[in-house]
Scaffold this motif. Sequence first.
Motif, mmCIF file in Angstrom:
data_model
loop_
_atom_site.group_PDB
_atom_site.id
_atom_site.type_symbol
_atom_site.label_atom_id
_atom_site.label_comp_id
_atom_site.label_asym_id
_atom_site.label_seq_id
_atom_site.Cartn_x
_atom_site.Cartn_y
_atom_site.Cartn_z
ATOM 1 N N TYR A 19 0.848 -1.193 0.000
ATOM 2 C CA TYR A 19 0.000 0.000 0.000
ATOM 3 C C TYR A 19 0.882 1.241 0.000
ATOM 4 C CZ TYR A 19 -3.486 3.342 1.749
ATOM 5 O OH TYR A 19 -4.311 4.422 1.936
ATOM 6 N N GLU A 20 0.581 2.165 -0.905
ATOM 7 C CA GLU A 20 1.451 3.329 -1.109
ATOM 8 C C GLU A 20 1.505 4.254 0.094
ATOM 9 O OE1 GLU A 20 -2.024 5.747 -3.621
ATOM 10 O OE2 GLU A 20 0.004 5.533 -4.418
ATOM 11 N N HIS A 21 0.498 4.145 0.982
ATOM 12 C CA HIS A 21 0.501 5.010 2.168
ATOM 13 C C HIS A 21 0.849 4.236 3.446
ATOM 14 C CE1 HIS A 21 -0.940 8.344 -0.177
ATOM 15 N NE2 HIS A 21 -2.044 7.700 -0.539
ATOM 16 N N ASN A 22 1.512 3.103 3.296
ATOM 17 C CA ASN A 22 2.024 2.382 4.467
ATOM 18 C C ASN A 22 2.925 3.292 5.290
ATOM 19 O OD1 ASN A 22 0.881 -0.158 4.294
ATOM 20 N ND2 ASN A 22 2.554 -1.080 3.168
ATOM 21 N N PRO A 23 3.029 3.056 6.599
ATOM 22 C CA PRO A 23 2.318 2.042 7.378
ATOM 23 C C PRO A 23 0.877 2.445 7.668
ATOM 24 C CG PRO A 23 3.798 3.299 8.785
ATOM 25 C CD PRO A 23 4.056 3.775 7.393
#
Length: 350
Positions: A19-23
């Motif tokens: 997911y590009e907005h991890n964490p």
Amino acid sequence: MSEIQKLTVNNASLKLKKYEHNPVLSPNIHNSWESLVTCNPGVWYENGIFYMLYRAAGNDEEHRIRFGLATSDNGKDFKRNSDKPVLEPSSDGPDMGAIEDPRIVKFGSEFYITYAYRPYPPGQYWNFGHDEIRLPEVGEDAPLVLKNNIANSGLLLTKDFHTYRRLGRITSPQLDDRDVILFPEKINGKYAILHRPKEWVGSEYGCEHPSIWIKFSSDLMDWDEPSKLLLKGVKGTWEEKIGGSTPPLKTKDGWLIIYHGVENGGQGFYRVGAVLLDLEDPTIVTHRLPYFIMEPEYDYETEGYYNGCVFPTGNMIIDNTLYVYYGAADKYVGLATCNLEELLNALKNA
């Protein structure tokens, strides 16, 4: 990224997409009990809600580990349900030192959660040598589980993720037996479990490093039947030491098992592999990918309390998408996904 040892793999090998907005979950400095660590979650999806039961710890010398609860309606944006832990180590029981790494399955209307625990707080282990933890001061007659602060595994029962019953220990008190994971349904009339007894290594066990074993039982609290070696590591590769990661998922092609592998005999970076087990006889491995499907890449995976650790503990299938939730660097929670059919096809063609 530059510090990671790159391994040569097939250019066409399938990889989980992070997911590009991890964490998706990070420590909260405003809550002392989770100001340092939030990782290794059990995750369940039902009626449009993702429930995340996560491992949490603050900046105390004892490193007492607790569980927190967060929820989401899209599997990406999680909100904590409380400023307090949803479950803590017991005040005077065998798990009074730490509770760790929940894995969730459901039978009927009840959730059964396997978890690791210690009788004494382990301390901030990243400040110690490899595999070293705090030990209590006890008499010479103290049992080994207390004397060596051995990690056992126990079973929790809940119906709502808010109130819990501790059912007790389900592993030997003389074995460091973690990564204990239930299959989500009976197979041929029996419950099944994966486990990883750390001491079961050597020629008499058929493996050089801790490996994944499987056994069956007619009762969820009685696991005295013999175990069978299911998967072992591959010498000189990314998966010399291995262990179970997420609960098995039933698919049309077999039981999908996501597991972790560690290089250098268990003292290096973590990576993630996948296998299929026979639906009727899960002691049979039908397909195994020779390459990993996830490795540490980003700062949140390479900078923490175990640098280079990606450790899946929760997964589910939603609309043919596999969701995998994992601990990153023993500090954060990450999300990675893939198309289920693509993964199954990769396994069948491996």
